[in-house]
Design a protein around this motif. Structure first.
Motif, PDB file in Angstrom:
ATOM      1  N   TRP A  87      -3.535  -8.874  -8.552  1.00 58.11           N
ATOM      2  CA  TRP A  87      -2.105  -8.694  -8.533  1.00 58.11           C
ATOM      3  C   TRP A  87      -1.377  -9.743  -7.714  1.00 58.11           C
ATOM      4  O   TRP A  87      -0.262 -10.123  -8.080  1.00 58.11           O
ATOM      5  CB  TRP A  87      -1.699  -7.289  -8.063  1.00 58.11           C
ATOM      6  CG  TRP A  87      -0.644  -6.675  -8.939  1.00 58.11           C
ATOM      7  CD1 TRP A  87       0.623  -6.336  -8.593  1.00 58.11           C
ATOM      8  CD2 TRP A  87      -0.777  -6.363 -10.307  1.00 58.11           C
ATOM      9  NE1 TRP A  87       1.298  -5.836  -9.673  1.00 58.11           N
ATOM     10  CE2 TRP A  87       0.444  -5.847 -10.758  1.00 58.11           C
ATOM     11  CE3 TRP A  87      -1.820  -6.497 -11.255  1.00 58.11           C
ATOM     12  CZ2 TRP A  87       0.681  -5.434 -12.062  1.00 58.11           C
ATOM     13  CZ3 TRP A  87      -1.591  -6.091 -12.555  1.00 58.11           C
ATOM     14  CH2 TRP A  87      -0.347  -5.557 -12.949  1.00 58.11           C
ATOM     15  N   GLU A 113       3.663   1.271  -5.435  1.00 57.36           N
ATOM     16  CA  GLU A 113       2.229   1.307  -5.121  1.00 57.36           C
ATOM     17  C   GLU A 113       1.659  -0.103  -5.066  1.00 57.36           C
ATOM     18  O   GLU A 113       0.890  -0.447  -4.176  1.00 57.36           O
ATOM     19  CB  GLU A 113       1.514   2.130  -6.195  1.00 57.36           C
ATOM     20  CG  GLU A 113       0.048   2.334  -5.911  1.00 57.36           C
ATOM     21  CD  GLU A 113      -0.615   3.171  -6.981  1.00 57.36           C
ATOM     22  OE1 GLU A 113      -0.334   2.937  -8.171  1.00 57.36           O
ATOM     23  OE2 GLU A 113      -1.423   4.040  -6.638  1.00 57.36           O
ATOM     24  N   ALA A 114       2.066  -0.941  -6.037  1.00 54.56           N
ATOM     25  CA  ALA A 114       1.559  -2.311  -6.059  1.00 54.56           C
ATOM     26  C   ALA A 114       1.984  -3.045  -4.792  1.00 54.56           C
ATOM     27  O   ALA A 114       1.208  -3.774  -4.177  1.00 54.56           O
ATOM     28  CB  ALA A 114       2.087  -3.029  -7.296  1.00 54.56           C
ATOM     29  N   LEU A 117       0.071  -1.789  -1.684  1.00 57.53           N
ATOM     30  CA  LEU A 117      -1.331  -2.194  -1.635  1.00 57.53           C
ATOM     31  C   LEU A 117      -1.478  -3.574  -1.008  1.00 57.53           C
ATOM     32  O   LEU A 117      -2.495  -3.878  -0.394  1.00 57.53           O
ATOM     33  CB  LEU A 117      -1.920  -2.219  -3.050  1.00 57.53           C
ATOM     34  CG  LEU A 117      -2.380  -0.871  -3.572  1.00 57.53           C
ATOM     35  CD1 LEU A 117      -2.688  -0.968  -5.046  1.00 57.53           C
ATOM     36  CD2 LEU A 117      -3.611  -0.412  -2.816  1.00 57.53           C
ATOM     37  N   HIS A 118      -0.453  -4.397  -1.207  1.00 54.71           N
ATOM     38  CA  HIS A 118      -0.544  -5.742  -0.655  1.00 54.71           C
ATOM     39  C   HIS A 118       0.466  -5.935   0.459  1.00 54.71           C
ATOM     40  O   HIS A 118       0.863  -7.051   0.766  1.00 54.71           O
ATOM     41  CB  HIS A 118      -0.305  -6.756  -1.780  1.00 54.71           C
ATOM     42  CG  HIS A 118      -1.285  -6.629  -2.898  1.00 54.71           C
ATOM     43  ND1 HIS A 118      -2.434  -7.356  -2.950  1.00 54.71           N
ATOM     44  CD2 HIS A 118      -1.291  -5.828  -3.990  1.00 54.71           C
ATOM     45  CE1 HIS A 118      -3.114  -7.015  -4.048  1.00 54.71           C
ATOM     46  NE2 HIS A 118      -2.444  -6.093  -4.686  1.00 54.71           N
TER      47      HIS A 118
END
Lengths: 324, 316, 322
Positions: A87, A113-114, A117-118
């Motif tokens: 991603w 969420e994406a 996560l990072h």
């Protein structure tokens, strides 16, 4: 150093009926900011390549050759590193947006969420992430308050935009679009394509555009790669390739999508007879020869590898003279 | 990757009538089905077990004299005898051979299982097809009726009906059939609705096809595989139901079935006497038959329903 | 809108309940035209006394009048008196309900927890040894008649090993109170609960596994993985919420069956619950009791169905919205 480099990539699925070679030796290079189109019929292996780049294929699949993302071998990465690269190094816009989104979660949460996560790499906290979701949605032409919607409440085109917004969330260097416009009607298709082109220019993204519709690629990509039966059969600058395809399959693809308003293509519509070959049971010699209108005897026994046509152009056909 | 529809290969005799083509296709489908079953070893095992029990039930009169079931004729026998050469499964509290009860009990259990299922699936399919095809008021009314049946707790209803009617074999079949059809009806109706939505039914209507024609040619062939799979899975349920009803004392007093054997065993105190040979065989028989049906039925379902098959393939 | 959905569902349930009342009444009247006949068997009663009794049981007047009287009484909570014991049906039911709820409730909870967990892991790691083993186990227990399993457990653990009593709710003649009484009851409940738990596990396991398998192929899981989510988190945050939906509805439905689900097993273990009551009522036949029990069972199922519909509407955003 290229952004993405596939070297002799071979992917074999394992199924109950035996091994199925979906990709049989593909070399592909994408530089930063470059737009590359990958075209071919269903079953030629193009979607497999998308999955292979981020190591998303089923666990028991055999992957040989190398996939280098920014110089690093994706298949040698440790799980933690892989998850970090996913991603943020490269992101995928999947086809079939209705099924790619979790039906019981709001789309805003899925994009968030994406980001979360990072979060460490992006330097975001919760509040900033939420705001960023709104920004992303607006960037793709949706209202920020759409974040509270569920996937089934949006139209097909809107869902595709959501997927694009999600793909951009972690500012990847490479965007892989796997048939992003296939399920949409023509007007919406045009909008999504325009959006992709705009974003690509805006952010200097590298784009790998996978589709079976060659006409779409002509306007959005600098280079074209045509695949058939798990191999590259032709590649080169898109305008040149489209105007003068050298491989019979490339030619058929280019002709299959008539130009509206061009009387010549109206008078001679063409489709290709036959079906794509079953990857588990390929014909001997050149896999295209059963459907080829210029096949010669040699074609049914000898397989052809890519030959140079001109600078930056290659095609795997016996009719292309071998230049030493 | 081959599919269910096979074209006649050049090796077959070439016939030109469409009817022959359909026949050839049907034959090919059956062959394909048989091949799948043979390949799936579990399904094969299930089928073999089933056939074994059915054969045993059918030839019961030959291998075990009916007299073995009669208490009067068994007076001379030792009661509660362990399995021995004379009595392979021992005797019960009245000296009757348990093996005889096992063999004859299989007859009734299997018979009721099949008969009740035919009734269940018959009524269920009829309701499902009529309801799904005609829609509108018919559908609403029939579905309300179905819903009501589903809401009534099944066992109490079966018990009450069995109490109302005399205790006989056919009445048990009737009771099970009449209380189990709703789930079949629902399944069939859903399938009919799916088929109805498919374009070719609309096209057939546009062509002027009559209702019977549409039902016969389009709906039935698409619903039939589902019904067949449903039958295979409904039989074990019917058998288990008969067993329970028999255990509760509602079975035909003149017939012996596996459930009845268990009822008598329990009532005679086989548990406290540790007379395992009395209550074990009947139960094991039920488990074997039900398991065999279920395994075979699942494999059949997977073969007949192409939607399920994709899960057993390789990539998505 | 959400409200319209709820109202529609509740209305539907009430309609079904009404239908049940009608059938309940006429079903038992069909069976027994004049219930007083069996009451008066072998007794000498004058015509007056018979008429009195008839009035007492609301057996005078036309069918329709009787029906209206029946509905009126039911709504007021009067289900009549048992033929066998002459006590109100409601009392009989009240006494029998707790043992059944305790037994079946406990078993259902255990079966659900264990079955669902097994199903999740079996489905997630399809074709693994664990999957094959647990699926085989589930299919096996699903094929076994529950009361026969009870017989086996009884024979092994109670008769042979003597670890557990062979039946009943508590030790006969026991004067224990409070915790001691509860412990005694629990001791008695072990075997029947074990029987029912084993019998129910299979269904939960198979449904959960199926549901996970359906979900595993979904594309949104691939997207989740592509975003960089850990496998376990993909399962927990994306797969499970979707996969649990059918299981939730199954559980709720099974709670509807709690009251009527254990008739045969209660018989084996002489468990004094609604199952036993039903069997005794059948042997009578004790029609007011049967009628009351029947109504109770149906009502609980209707309520459970309604609960499932509403829950689905709440949990799955696709249901119940415009």
């Amino acid at each position: 150093m290229s952004l993405l480099e596939l070297r002799n990539l071979r992917v074999t699925y394992r199924s109950e009926r035996g091994d199925v070679p979906a990709v049989r030796g593909v070399d592909l290079t994408i530089e930063r900011g470059q737009t590359v189109g990958l075209a071919g019929e269903s079953g030629c292996g193009k979607s497999t390549i998308a999955g292979a780049v981020l190591r998303l294929l089923p666990k028991d699949t055999l992957v040989e050759g190398s996939v280098l993302l920014d110089g690093e071998d994706v298949y040698a990465m440790k799980p933690g590193q892989l998850r970090a690269v996913r991603w943020s190094g490269a992101a995928i816009v999947f086809q079939g947006a209705l099924h790619s989104l979790n039906p019981v979660r709001r789309i805003g949460g899925q994009i968030e969420e994406a980001l979360l996560l990072h979060a460490v790499d992006l330097g975001l906290d919760r509040g900033q992430a939420r705001r960023r979701v709104g920004e992303l949605l607006e960037r793709v032409g949706l209202r920020a308050d759409r974040a509270r919607s569920y996937p089934h409440q949006l139209s097909g085109g809107q869902r595709q935009r959501v997927l694009i917004a999600m793909a951009l969330a972690c500012e990847p260097d490479l965007l892989i679009a796997d048939e992003p416009t296939t399920a949409l009607d023509v007007m919406v298709q045009a909008q999504v394509l325009a959006l992709l082109a705009e974003l690509q220019l805006d952010r200097g993204l590298a784009l790998l555009f996978i589709t079976h519709d060659l006409s779409v690629l002509n306007s959005t990509c600098e280079r074209l790669v045509v695949m058939y039966a798990g191999r590259v059969v032709e590649e080169g600058p898109s305008r040149e390739l489209f105007a003068d395809p050298r491989h019979p399959y490339g030619r058929a693809l280019a002709q299959a999508f008539p130009t509206i308003g061009d009387p010549a293509s109206r008078m001679h519509p063409s489709g290709l007879p036959g079906d794509p070959p079953d990857p588990a049971a390929l014909p001997p010699g050149c896999p295209f020869h059963p459907r080829c209108d210029v096949a010669v005897d040699e074609c049914s026994t000898v397989d052809v590898s890519l030959r140079d046509v001109s600078a930056g152009r290659r095609a795997a056909c016996v009719h292309v003279e071998v230049t030493t | 990757m081959s599919d269910t529809v096979l074209e006649p290969t050049p090796a077959d005799p070439v016939e030109y009538s469409p009817r022959a083509a359909v026949r050839a296709r049907r034959r090919a489908s059956v062959v394909e089905l048989a091949r799948h079953v043979r390949a799936d070893r579990i399904a094969l095992a299930g089928l073999i077990v089933l056939v074994a029990f059915i054969v045993m039930a059918v030839v019961a009169p030959l291998i075990s004299p009916r007299a073995g079931l009669s208490a009067v004729d068994s007076i001379g026998n030792p009661a509660w005898a362990r399995p021995s050469w004379d009595f392979p499964m021992g005797t019960d509290h009245l000296g009757r051979s348990v093996a005889a009860q096992f063999v004859w009990g299989a007859r009734v259990s299997l018979f009721v299982g099949f008969a009740a299922t035919i009734l269940t699936v018959g009524i269920g399919s009829l309701v499902g097809i009529v309801s799904g095809f005609f829609g509108g008021w018919t559908d609403s009314v029939l579905m309300r009726l179905t819903d009501w049946f589903l809401v009534i707790p099944f066992l109490p209803l079966a018990i009450v009906l069995a109490t109302i009617l005399d205790r006989s074999l056919w009445n048990i079949v009737f009771v099970i059939g009449v209380t189990s059809w709703p789930s079949t009806a629902r399944l069939v109706r859903a399938q009919v609705l799916t088929v109805k939505q498919r374009l070719y039914v609309d096209r057939a209507r546009a062509l002027g096809a009559g209702r019977t024609h549409i039902v016969r040619r389009h709906i039935l062939p698409n619903v039939a595989p589902l019904i067949l799979a449903n039958v295979t899975l409904a039989v074990p349920i019917s058998i288990l139901t008969e067993t329970t009803l028999a255990f509760l004392g509602l079975a035909d007093p003149n017939q012996t079935s596996w459930g009845k054997t268990l009822e008598e065993a329990f009532g005679a105190g086989a548990i406290s006497r540790n007379a395992w040979w009395y209550y074990l065989p009947a139960g094991l028989g039920i488990v074997a038959v039900v398991l065999a049906f279920t395994l075979f039925g699942r494999a059949l379902e997977e073969i007949l329903d192409p939607r399920l098959r994709r899960r057993s393939g390789g990539r998505r | 809108m959400r409200a319209r959905f709820v109202i529609a569902k509740v209305a539907g349930s009430l309609a079904t309940l009404a239908f049940v009342l009608v059938v309940n009444f006429f079903l038992f009247r069909v069976v027994n035209d004049d219930p007083t006949a069996s009451m008066f068997r072998g007794r000498n009663m004058s015509a007056e006394q018979i008429q009195q009794r008839r009035e007492q049981f609301d057996l005078t007047g036309s069918r329709l009048e009787q029906f209206i009287a029946y509905v009126g009484q039911t709504l007021r909570g009067n289900l009549g008196d048992s033929f066998l014991s002459n006590r109100p049906v409601t009392t009989e039911i009240r006494e029998a309900i707790w043992p059944t709820v305790a037994l079946v409730g406990t078993s259902t909870v255990f079966a659900m927890v264990i079955g669902v967990t097994l199903g999740i892991y079996a489905g997630w790691r399809r074709r693994s040894k664990f999957d094959v083993a647990s699926t085989s186990f589930s299919m096996f227990t699903y094929s076994v008649p529950d009361f026969w399993l009870g017989m086996l457990l009884l024979a092994f653990f109670a008769v042979n090993l003597g670890w557990f009593p062979t039946g009943g709710f508590e030790d006969a003649g026991s004067t224990a109170r409070g915790i001691a009484a509860l412990l005694d009851q629990a001791h008695h409940m072990v075997l029947p609960a074990l029987t029912l738990t084993l019998a129910y596990i299979g269904e939960y396991m198979i449904v959960m596994r199926s549901s996970i398998l359906d979900t595993v192929g979904e594309d949104y899981l691939q997207l989740a993985r592509a975003k960089g989510l850990r496998d376990a988190d993909v399962r927990r945050r994306h797969a499970l919420p979707n996969a649990l939906l059918p299981v939730v509805s199954l559980t709720a439905l099974n709670f509807g069956f709690i009251l009527s689900g254990a008739i045969a097993v209660e018989s084996i273990f002489s468990w004094p619950g609604l199952g036993q009551a039903t069997l005794e009522a059948i042997r009578g036949p004790d029609f007011p009791m049967l009628q009351g029990l029947f109504l109770l069972f149906s009502a609980s199922l209707i309520v459970a169905n309604l609960a499932v519909d509403l829950m689905y509407g709440f949990l799955d955003p696709r249901v119940g919205s415009r």
